[in-house]
Write an enzyme that holds these catalytic residues in place. Structure first.
Site, short mmCIF file in Angstrom:
data_model
loop_
_atom_site.label_atom_id
_atom_site.label_comp_id
_atom_site.label_asym_id
_atom_site.label_seq_id
_atom_site.Cartn_x
_atom_site.Cartn_y
_atom_site.Cartn_z
N LYS A 1 2.71 -2.07 -2.99
CA LYS A 1 3.71 -2.75 -2.17
C LYS A 1 3.17 -4.13 -1.80
O LYS A 1 2.30 -4.26 -0.94
CB LYS A 1 4.00 -1.96 -0.89
CG LYS A 1 5.24 -2.46 -0.19
CD LYS A 1 5.37 -2.02 1.24
CE LYS A 1 5.02 -3.08 2.24
NZ LYS A 1 5.55 -4.42 2.07
N GLU B 1 -6.76 -14.13 16.81
CA GLU B 1 -6.57 -14.73 15.49
C GLU B 1 -5.24 -15.47 15.44
O GLU B 1 -4.20 -14.92 15.79
CB GLU B 1 -6.59 -13.63 14.42
CG GLU B 1 -6.68 -14.21 13.04
CD GLU B 1 -6.67 -13.17 11.93
OE1 GLU B 1 -7.28 -13.42 10.90
OE2 GLU B 1 -6.04 -12.11 12.12
N CYS C 1 -8.13 -15.03 5.81
CA CYS C 1 -8.79 -14.23 6.85
C CYS C 1 -10.21 -14.75 7.07
O CYS C 1 -10.80 -14.56 8.12
CB CYS C 1 -8.76 -12.75 6.53
SG CYS C 1 -9.16 -12.41 4.84
N GLU D 1 -8.83 -3.81 5.48
CA GLU D 1 -9.39 -5.17 5.66
C GLU D 1 -8.47 -5.94 6.58
O GLU D 1 -7.29 -6.11 6.26
CB GLU D 1 -9.43 -5.89 4.31
CG GLU D 1 -10.21 -5.21 3.24
CD GLU D 1 -11.69 -5.47 3.36
OE1 GLU D 1 -12.07 -6.41 4.08
OE2 GLU D 1 -12.44 -4.73 2.73
#
Ligand SMILES: Cc1cc2nc3c(=O)[nH]c(=O)nc-3n(C[C@H](O)[C@H](O)[C@H](O)COP(=O)(O)OP(=O)(O)OC[C@H]3O[C@@H](n4cnc5c(N)ncnc54)[C@H](O)[C@@H]3O)c2cc1C
Length: 1009
Positions: free
Chosen positions: A677, A888, A792, A758
């Site tokens: 996906k 973040e 990231c 992750e």
């Protein structure tokens, strides 16, 4: 009549005779410099440390710091007796009375720098130039400087060049040509200019942009030079800038205003394989222009850099690899230049007596007067050769750098390397006393003897065909090379691919379940974030029924796939790698449109996808076979791996091909069946991966492609009893949800679900007080704002030690203000749009939060009006506990934090929930070791950007709230997709055991039906 070689030898010997009349060592200054060079030539490791020390020294403020660094750099050498008594005494003295030895060392290095730097400022340099005038030596002056990291610095530079020009013209207005002949070709005032000092945003992929920005800065300088009767030379730098420099030269000197001006020159580097093509092209251009111009022929100053860089990137090396090849090419180009003397004035930039003598002999053969070309040599080097050439009646010009020691450091280090290079002429002649006969040998002859062959044609085109890395066990792993966008043919391929992708806008992609194409009633549209009214494509949207079908298909295909030999599975992913390579430009172009990636980043994403395929295939071959655990008589015990079952791969949009392909390929190669996906925002690229695997021959049901909302089908499948493994990369919020949900055991579930998770980061880089700021600024800007900060791994907290804080912030803000923000279809754009409207709004909200928490120090004023463009933003004075320093943001927003010392820096860096990437800029070996040991990050980077992990080289992934500790692209990654199993058999019968036990047993992997 004597042969050309005979003439060369005769002239060479004459030069040597004259040189020997005034004996001088290579190191015309005795003392510290001479000792340093002698030491360096004895021991490569020591040479490295000495040069590193010389490099950091000017930035050290106190004697204490100098002494600390001295001890750190030479502690080992000190013990191992490699260091001379001279340095050992220095270290001993430094321990006792640092306030004496610090300044002495600094003074010594400054003196050494003055050997190569003609003056600190224009006034200072005049003293040197006057002295040279009495020796009949002319000059070309070059401004040394920090690498410019911003347009502010570039503008300052341009102004300094102009001042220098005015000053030189004023001071030398009564000077006349030393030879008094053909003086119209050789103005007294000669300025050497480096284009990288005039524009901070040169991008090798975009020479047109460089020209647009450089011409307005150059015109005033050229105009004034023309008025003053001066000469301007364009120096040549690294290969990446070569085409831009050549294009710029041709463009600006074809302009009406400068078309008939002959006092312009450029450098050709003979160590480049394509230098002959460039020179021929220039000569042709010069003829068409109808006005003379000049070429300074050199071998080239960046040999080590070019060879290292091309090896790092897997590119064909642009420079010759054998010294005589460069020498022979220098001679071939010398002949070409002299043969075209009617249009080009030649300057030979060499200290090599053979190269010089060859030019002299050939010019004589053609009957060209000595006053119609010149020899150029560097300030501070080869003094006796300059003198000899003047005595022989040749025109000599000295290349004289002007500037401060700190900015001039890289120049100084290059000169030091040159002087101690094993291959160099100066070392051979002046330090090792090689015989004249050997020094004057014909380089072509040397090559013929050495390999019994001929010199490769210097026009050899750079071979850009990339090969799929070798994956067989034993062979060293090779990453797929990145595309070198400095090469015009690659720029053209990318432009074509972009045009073609544009023509495919609006394409429709179905779901793929069990090999069938499935269309649903609802279609998802994927838009171009640079221009959201452009629809890149539509994708059929799956709901729960399709998710159920996909899981059933994957489950159904599992039994056969798990029993398919791992070699077959490896070959499948390798075929996928080949197709990715074939479609590389097409896929990169699609990424530019679908997720707003700049060219090089898009290409890097496809290269990484290829690497994942080839690397995992290689790793699978290493672990695929059942392997004997211990060799004991009478018992065989084999460990091997089984796949886990059905893998659900949920991937993000920010590395739309690499991460998706990496997780899918790892799952497939290990024998799992897969439902992939992709992110809704990058679904068309996801569909391309399905196409690629189908072409590669993936069996129906083994890989299924589902597009849909994470909250609907994603959540449904994560909870599903028939899903055994979830490989997820994405946000912390979704990741933690998956982790929690997968921990619940559902009715009928066979396996404990394995989650490979992750997530994000709040990555920090620390800038030490002795850091090289040229590097720290450029790398921080790239890490924070490259791809709009949407990696990231991106930098979001820059932690700066207070000694450096003001200088870092000043240069950082100016560098950010110089960034090119815009539509990434343009090759040189660094900052494009963020992915979608939701991200756009969220990041703007964070910027508002930042304004209330810290000082908004910089925000770009102009961004394109349409599209999801966020202006690059920097907050200073950020306190570690504030939201913008902890949460973040995933956008082009950087927080700068000031700390007192390294202890505090590490504490702040480690003080968030995350541990993904982290970095450190420093030239203190001891501090570097500390940070290596203490920084909480899965990937720690020293003196380089904190993004851009390479498969196999930098296994990637973090811990704490950044992830479950897996390392994509690492040797143990595949184990996450497998269950280990051990089969033990007692093979003794009545005490009799086989003598030998095989190391591997494959039989029970493939039982006979
Ligand atoms: C006045 C002047 C201006 C200059 N301007 C520039 C400039 O704008 N840009 C620039 O790049 N350089 C420039 N240089 C050249 C450079 O800085 C070096 O001085 C020059 O390359 C040394 O060459 P040489 O002929 O003096 O010495 P040599 O000892 O004969 O040659 C050394 C050179 O050979 C080449 N070489 C070394 N090892 C190998 C190998 N294994 N295989 C192939 N080639 C090898 C390298 O280019 C090395 O510098 C300039 C030099 C001078 C004198």
């Amino acid at each position: 009549m004597r042969s050309l070689q005979g003439e060369i030898e005769q002239r060479g010997r004459r030069i040597f005779e004259l040189v020997d009349k005034h004996p001088e060592s290579l190191f015309s200054k005795a003392g510290f410099y001479q000792r340093l060079m002698t030491l360096s030539m004895r021991d490569e490791q020591l040479k490295l440390q000495l040069f590193r020390f010389v490099d950091v020294l000017p930035s050290l403020r106190t004697s204490g710091e100098i002494v600390e660094h001295l001890q750190e750099y030479f502690a080992d050498a000190h013990d191992s007796r490699k260091l001379s008594e001279f340095l050992r005494a220095g270290i001993r003295l430094a321990r006792i009375v640092p306030w004496i030895s610090g300044p002495i060392l600094r003074w010594n290095v400054s003196e050494m720098a003055h050997q190569f730097i003609a003056g600190r400022n224009p006034n200072d340099v005049m003293r040197t130039l006057r002295k040279r005038r009495t020796q009949k030596i002319g000059f070309t002056v070059d401004l040394l400087g920090e690498a410019v990291v911003s347009e502010t610095e570039a503008d300052e530079y341009a102004a300094r060049y102009l001042d220098l020009l005015e000053g030189l013209a004023h001071e030398t207005k009564n000077w006349t040509d030393p030879l008094g002949k053909n003086s119209e070709l050789f103005p007294v005032v000669n300025l050497s200019v480096k284009i990288s000092a005039l524009y901070s945003q040169i991008n090798p992929a975009d020479p047109a942009d460089a020209i647009v920005h450089l011409t307005p800065k150059l015109r005033p300088l050229l105009r004034r030079a023309r008025e003053l009767g001066a000469f301007i030379n364009f120096d040549m730098e690294s290969y990446a800038h070569k085409n831009s420099t050549l294009e710029l030269f041709k463009t600006v000197f074809t302009e009406e205003e400068f078309k008939d001006w002959s006092h312009a020159g450029i450098v050709i580097q003979a160590y480049l394989r394509d230098s002959e093509t460039d020179l021929r092209d220039l000569i042709e251009w010069g003829r068409a222009r109808g006005t003379r111009f000049a070429v300074r022929l050199v071998k080239g100053a960046y040999w080590d850099y070019e060879t290292t860089k091309s090896r790092q990137n897997g590119w064909d090396c642009p420079v010759y690899l054998q010294k005589p090849e460069s020498d022979a090419n220098f001679e071939a180009l010398t002949r070409l230049l002299l043969e075209n003397e009617s249009v080009v004035t030649a300057a030979f930039g060499s200290h090599n007596v053979r190269s010089i003598a060859h030019a002299q002999a050939f010019a004589d053969e053609l009957g060209i007067a000595r006053s119609r070309f010149e020899f150029q040599l560097l300030y501070g080097m080869a003094g006796p050769i300059k003198r000899a050439l003047v005595d022989m009646g040749y025109r000599v010009r000295e290349y004289s750098p002007v500037g401060e020691l700190l900015p001039g450091m890289s120049y100084l280090v290059r000169r030091l390397l040159e002087n101690t290079s094993n291959e160099g002429f100066l070392r051979a002649k002046f330090s090792e006393n090689v015989s004249a006969e050997d020094l004057l040998r014909d380089p072509c002859e040397i090559l013929r003897r050495s390999r019994n062959g001929v010199l490769p044609p210097s026009t050899a085109t750079i071979n850009m065909t990339t090969t799929i890395p070798k994956t067989q066990p034993g062979a060293p792993y090779e990453n797929a090379p990145l595309t070198n966008f400095a090469l015009p043919e690659n720029q053209e391929r990318m432009r074509t691919a972009l045009r073609e992708q544009r023509n495919q806008f609006g394409r429709k992609v179905p779901l793929t379940i069990n090999g069938e194409k499935i269309w649903t009633d609802t279609m998802f549209s994927s838009v171009n974030p640079s221009q959201p009214d452009q629809i890149v494509g539509y994708a059929a949207e799956a709901g729960t029924p399709e998710a159920e079908r996909a899981i059933a298909a994957a489950r159904g295909a599992f039994e056969k796939w798990r029993r398919t030999s791992f070699e077959e599975r490896c070959q499948l992913v390798e075929r996928a790698a080949e197709i990715l390579e074939r479609r590389r430009f097409e896929l990169s172009a699609l990424e530019v449109f679908e997720v707003g990636k700049p060219w090089a980043q898009a290409d890097g994403d496809i290269a990484e996808a290829i690497d994942f395929c080839t690397f995992y295939a290689r790793q699978m071959r290493l672990i695929g076979r059942p392997r004997l655990t211990q060799n004991v008589p009478g018992e065989e015990s084999y460990q091997h791996y089984w796949p886990r079952g059905v893998a659900l791969v949920i991937a993000p949009w920010n590395f739309p091909m690499a991460i998706l392909c990496g997780m899918v390929s790892a799952a497939l190669v290990t024998g799992n069946t897969v439902i992939m996906k992709p992110s809704e925002q990058s679904v068309i690229i996801g569909a391309m991966l399905m196409e690629i695997y189908e072409e590669a021959g993936v069996p129906p049901g083994v890989l299924n492609f589902l597009n849909g909302k994470g909250s609907v089908i994603g959540a449904h499948m994560v909870d599903h009893k028939d899903v055994d493994l979830i490989a997820f990369t994405g946000s912390r919020e979704v990741g933690l949800g998956i982790w929690e949900s997968a921990g619940k055991t559902r009715e009928g579930q066979r396996e404990l679900k394995r989650v490979i998770c992750e997530m994000g980061g709040k990555n920090a880089m620390i800038v030490d007080s002795d850091a090289d700021l040229d590097e720290a600024i450029v790398d921080s800007i790239y890490s924070a704002f490259g791809f709009q900060g949407q990696k990231c791994s991106a930098l979001s907290r820059l932690i700066v030690l207070e000694e450096n804080y003001d200088r870092v912030v000043e240069r950082l803000l100016a560098a950010a203000a110089s960034l090119r923000v815009g539509n990434p279809e343009e090759p040189g754009i660094v900052v494009g749009p963020v992915i979608d409207e939701a991200a756009y709004r969220r990041i703007l909200e964070y910027i508002e939060v930042g304004k209330s928490e810290a000082t908004l120090a910089y925000q770009a004023k102009e961004v394109p009006p349409h599209g999801y463009f966020i202006p690059p933003t920097i907050f200073t004075g950020v306190s570690p506990s504030k939201r913008i320093a902890c949460e973040e943001i995933f956008g082009p927003v950087l927080s700068v934090l000031k700390v007192r010392n390294l202890d505090e820096a590490i504490e702040v860096a480690n003080g968030t929930d995350y541990a993904l990437t982290g970095g450190f800029f420093s030239r203190s070996p001891a501090n570097i070791e500390r940070v290596k040991a203490q920084l909480e990050a899965g990937n720690v980077y020293i003196n380089r950007p904190c993004t851009g992990a390479i498969v196999g080289r930098h296994p990637f992934g973090g811990f704490k709230m950044s992830g479950s500790g897996t390392k994509a692209g690492g040797e143990d990654y595949l184990l996450n997709f497998l269950v280990p199993r051990v089969v033990t058999e007692n093979v003794t019968r009545h005490g009799l055991a086989p003598e030998k036990t095989p190391e591997y047993r494959d039989e029970f992997l493939w039982p006979k039906a």
